[in-house]
Design a protein around this motif. Structure first.
Motif, PDB file in Angstrom:
ATOM      1  N   ARG A 326      25.667  45.830  31.999  1.00 23.05           N
ATOM      2  CA  ARG A 326      26.548  46.990  32.141  1.00 23.05           C
ATOM      3  C   ARG A 326      27.343  46.952  33.449  1.00 23.05           C
ATOM      4  NH1 ARG A 326      21.709  48.600  30.103  1.00 23.05           N
ATOM      5  NH2 ARG A 326      21.695  49.491  27.992  1.00 23.05           N
ATOM      6  N   LEU A 327      27.757  45.768  33.837  1.00 23.82           N
ATOM      7  CA  LEU A 327      28.600  45.621  35.019  1.00 23.82           C
ATOM      8  C   LEU A 327      30.062  45.751  34.620  1.00 23.82           C
ATOM      9  CD1 LEU A 327      26.885  42.672  36.938  1.00 23.82           C
ATOM     10  CD2 LEU A 327      26.696  45.120  37.372  1.00 23.82           C
ATOM     11  N   ASP A 328      30.868  46.344  35.467  1.00 25.55           N
ATOM     12  CA  ASP A 328      32.277  46.558  35.168  1.00 25.55           C
ATOM     13  C   ASP A 328      33.032  45.234  35.075  1.00 25.55           C
ATOM     14  OD1 ASP A 328      32.093  49.328  35.079  1.00 25.55           O
ATOM     15  OD2 ASP A 328      32.310  49.503  37.258  1.00 25.55           O
ATOM     16  N   ALA A 329      34.177  45.269  34.383  1.00 25.08           N
ATOM     17  CA  ALA A 329      34.948  44.051  34.119  1.00 25.08           C
ATOM     18  C   ALA A 329      35.445  43.396  35.394  1.00 25.08           C
ATOM     19  CB  ALA A 329      36.122  44.384  33.199  1.00 25.08           C
ATOM     20  N   PHE A 330      35.757  44.188  36.431  1.00 25.42           N
ATOM     21  CA  PHE A 330      36.304  43.568  37.637  1.00 25.42           C
ATOM     22  C   PHE A 330      35.252  42.725  38.358  1.00 25.42           C
ATOM     23  CE2 PHE A 330      35.363  48.076  38.647  1.00 25.42           C
ATOM     24  CZ  PHE A 330      34.371  47.920  39.604  1.00 25.42           C
ATOM     25  N   TYR A 331      33.966  43.043  38.174  1.00 25.52           N
ATOM     26  CA  TYR A 331      32.925  42.180  38.722  1.00 25.52           C
ATOM     27  C   TYR A 331      32.937  40.826  38.010  1.00 25.52           C
ATOM     28  CZ  TYR A 331      30.856  46.160  41.186  1.00 25.52           C
ATOM     29  OH  TYR A 331      30.642  47.226  42.028  1.00 25.52           O
ATOM     30  N   GLU A 333      35.541  39.340  36.745  1.00 25.52           N
ATOM     31  CA  GLU A 333      36.669  38.560  37.258  1.00 25.52           C
ATOM     32  C   GLU A 333      36.329  37.932  38.612  1.00 25.52           C
ATOM     33  OE1 GLU A 333      39.461  37.869  35.673  1.00 25.52           O
ATOM     34  OE2 GLU A 333      38.691  38.979  33.945  1.00 25.52           O
ATOM     35  N   MET A 334      35.656  38.699  39.475  1.00 22.57           N
ATOM     36  CA  MET A 334      35.296  38.163  40.787  1.00 22.57           C
ATOM     37  C   MET A 334      34.331  36.991  40.651  1.00 22.57           C
ATOM     38  SD  MET A 334      35.019  41.464  43.349  1.00 22.57           S
ATOM     39  CE  MET A 334      34.009  42.495  42.296  1.00 22.57           C
ATOM     40  N   VAL A 335      33.366  37.133  39.769  1.00 20.04           N
ATOM     41  CA  VAL A 335      32.391  36.061  39.585  1.00 20.04           C
ATOM     42  C   VAL A 335      33.052  34.836  38.959  1.00 20.04           C
ATOM     43  CG1 VAL A 335      30.298  35.395  38.347  1.00 20.04           C
ATOM     44  CG2 VAL A 335      30.421  37.600  39.493  1.00 20.04           C
ATOM     45  N   LYS A 336      33.999  35.047  38.035  1.00 13.72           N
ATOM     46  CA  LYS A 336      34.711  33.915  37.460  1.00 13.72           C
ATOM     47  C   LYS A 336      35.450  33.137  38.539  1.00 13.72           C
ATOM     48  CE  LYS A 336      37.103  34.537  33.664  1.00 13.72           C
ATOM     49  NZ  LYS A 336      37.968  35.176  32.660  1.00 13.72           N
ATOM     50  N   GLY A 337      36.016  33.854  39.522  1.00 13.44           N
ATOM     51  CA  GLY A 337      36.669  33.173  40.634  1.00 13.44           C
ATOM     52  C   GLY A 337      35.691  32.338  41.434  1.00 13.44           C
ATOM     53  N   VAL A 338      34.511  32.898  41.676  1.00 13.15           N
ATOM     54  CA  VAL A 338      33.468  32.156  42.387  1.00 13.15           C
ATOM     55  C   VAL A 338      33.044  30.929  41.586  1.00 13.15           C
ATOM     56  CG1 VAL A 338      31.092  32.264  43.239  1.00 13.15           C
ATOM     57  CG2 VAL A 338      32.644  34.191  43.609  1.00 13.15           C
ATOM     58  N   ILE A 339      32.950  31.079  40.270  1.00 10.23           N
ATOM     59  CA  ILE A 339      32.560  29.957  39.405  1.00 10.23           C
ATOM     60  C   ILE A 339      33.577  28.831  39.504  1.00 10.23           C
ATOM     61  CG2 ILE A 339      32.259  29.233  37.008  1.00 10.23           C
ATOM     62  CD1 ILE A 339      31.113  32.014  36.453  1.00 10.23           C
ATOM     63  N   ILE A 340      34.880  29.175  39.473  1.00  7.33           N
ATOM     64  CA  ILE A 340      35.924  28.159  39.545  1.00  7.33           C
ATOM     65  C   ILE A 340      35.822  27.381  40.852  1.00  7.33           C
ATOM     66  CG2 ILE A 340      38.418  27.796  39.709  1.00  7.33           C
ATOM     67  CD1 ILE A 340      38.735  30.171  37.763  1.00  7.33           C
ATOM     68  N   VAL A 341      35.698  28.108  41.979  1.00  6.60           N
ATOM     69  CA  VAL A 341      35.574  27.444  43.276  1.00  6.60           C
ATOM     70  C   VAL A 341      34.280  26.634  43.332  1.00  6.60           C
ATOM     71  CG1 VAL A 341      35.344  27.799  45.765  1.00  6.60           C
ATOM     72  CG2 VAL A 341      36.960  29.183  44.452  1.00  6.60           C
ATOM     73  N   GLY A 342      33.189  27.230  42.847  1.00 10.41           N
ATOM     74  CA  GLY A 342      31.912  26.531  42.864  1.00 10.41           C
ATOM     75  C   GLY A 342      31.931  25.265  42.027  1.00 10.41           C
ATOM     76  N   ALA A 343      32.650  25.308  40.896  1.00  5.68           N
ATOM     77  CA  ALA A 343      32.745  24.120  40.047  1.00  5.68           C
ATOM     78  C   ALA A 343      33.452  22.985  40.771  1.00  5.68           C
ATOM     79  CB  ALA A 343      33.483  24.467  38.752  1.00  5.68           C
ATOM     80  N   VAL A 344      34.512  23.311  41.516  1.00  3.65           N
ATOM     81  CA  VAL A 344      35.235  22.284  42.262  1.00  3.65           C
ATOM     82  C   VAL A 344      34.364  21.734  43.390  1.00  3.65           C
ATOM     83  CG1 VAL A 344      37.258  21.803  43.683  1.00  3.65           C
ATOM     84  CG2 VAL A 344      37.465  23.295  41.683  1.00  3.65           C
ATOM     85  N   VAL A 345      33.653  22.622  44.093  1.00 12.31           N
ATOM     86  CA  VAL A 345      32.750  22.175  45.164  1.00 12.31           C
ATOM     87  C   VAL A 345      31.675  21.258  44.597  1.00 12.31           C
ATOM     88  CG1 VAL A 345      31.008  22.939  46.826  1.00 12.31           C
ATOM     89  CG2 VAL A 345      33.163  24.188  46.615  1.00 12.31           C
TER      90      VAL A 345
END
Length: 358
Positions: A326-331, A333-345
């Motif tokens: 039950r976390l809001d959608a904007f959370y 989006e933030m986690v997806k951004g972290v995932i993208i950066v983390g995937a590159v790292v």
């Protein structure tokens, strides 16, 4: 003391240096994510993420959640299949999401029904009755033609002008988004013919995604096309010296990627029963992240479709897990951004580790 045996040519084989496939690492990460959400649900929510807790249903697993997980990533997953081939061959494609938007608008324009509830279609793109109620093959071919054109432009610019793929596909990203808004001046297009709606009905997006994944896994694994992708991505100059027509192959790879984006547009518009100029925004980054999470190296020459499918499932589990919590959608989006950066790292770490091992 590590045991070793003599291998081909008298070389020693050290069993301690064996490594399992990257895909297995990705699968284990997927399992850990599912277990993590399951524990959170049991401990904090008194509910189960994966299993059915409804006494009125005689099923072990929560089939509705499982369907949602794979449904919500299947369309971007189709794009990721094409992006995987591009990255393996040493390139990058930032235009896929915009190609989806442009193709959606153009294809839906040829898929419209002439009447809605006995009245003329209020969202008619052309205002010409002869261009309404066309056979479903027409919008399908138009969509594939849009993807073919976009891919040819991308591939030819990259192959024959030698400008970086990042710049070339960035230009296509901006241009295609402009085309999607220009087609009908930004107005949505709706009410397709019934046959067109079957493309994205029910679990068809999943069927199309998995069918394409199996097909291109076989192509990359067993055909000359696949071997050339890996060869060019590993060392382009060496591939050229061995006789591979690198420029021709790059054009083919980008063309296939854009045509898969066009397929995604067909599925998306059929599923939503409408086309809008803003469709496909950020899809290209999600697709790249799925591929990299799945073990595809941004340096080229390494990766697989199986890994990308697992990366897509990880995306789906995370999104569904956040909804379950039950976390809001904007959370999300933030986690997806972290995932993208983390995937590159993670990809950079794998490259450095691989370099030290040589």
């Amino acid at each position: 003391m590590t045991k070793s045996v003599q291998g081909t040519g008298g070389l020693a084989y050290d069993s301690s240096k064996r490594s399992w496939p990257n895909e297995l690492n990705v699968f284990l990460a997927l399992v850990l994510l599912v277990v993590g959400f399951e524990l959170i649900g049991r401990i904090f929510l008194s509910d189960s993420f994966l299993f059915n807790t409804n006494p009125n249903l005689d099923t072990l697993f929560n089939e509705a959640r499982l369907q949602i997980i794979i449904l919500q990533v299947s369309i971007v997953g189709i794009i990721a299949i094409g992006v995987t081939q591009v990255i393996i061959s040493g390139g990058i494609d930032l235009s896929a999401g915009s190609v989806v938007g442009a193709t959606a608008m153009v294809a839906m324009s040829f898929a419209q029904a002439g009447t809605v509830n006995g009245n003329p279609n209020p969202t008619s793109a052309f205002g010409n009755p002869s261009l309404m109620d066309l056979p479903v093959i027409v919008p399908v071919l138009v969509a594939l033609g849009c993807g073919l054109l976009a891919g040819l432009v991308n591939g030819m610019i990259i192959a024959y002008t030698r400008i970086p793929p990042f710049i070339a596909t960035l230009g296509m990203m901006v241009s295609a988004r402009g085309i999607s808004k220009w087609v009908t001046k930004g107005k949505p297009i709706s009410f397709p013919v019934e046959d067109y709606t079957l493309i994205g009905k029910g679990m068809m997006p999943v069927v199309i995604f998995l069918t394409l994944a199996i097909l291109f896994h076989l192509i990359l694994t067993y055909t000359r096309y696949g071997k050339y992708c890996y060869a060019i991505g590993s060392n382009e100059e060496a591939a050229r010296i061995t006789g591979i027509k690198v420029e021709h192959h790059k054009v083919l790879v980008y063309t296939i990627a854009s045509m898969l984006a066009a397929v995604a547009a067909l599925v998306l518009t059929s599923k939503n029963l409408t086309a809008q100029a803003g469709m496909g925004v950020m899809y290209e980054l999600d697709a790249i992240a799925m591929a990299v999470i799945g073990g595809v190296s941004l340096a080229g020459g390494r990766g697989s479709i199986i890994g990308t499918v697992l990366g897509a499932l990880i995306f789906g589990v995370i999104i569904s897990g956040f909804t379950f919590m039950r976390l809001d959608a904007f959370y999300q989006e933030m986690v997806k951004g972290v995932i993208i950066v983390g995937a590159v790292v993670l990809d950079q770490f794998r490259q450095r580790r691989s370099g030290r091992g040589k």
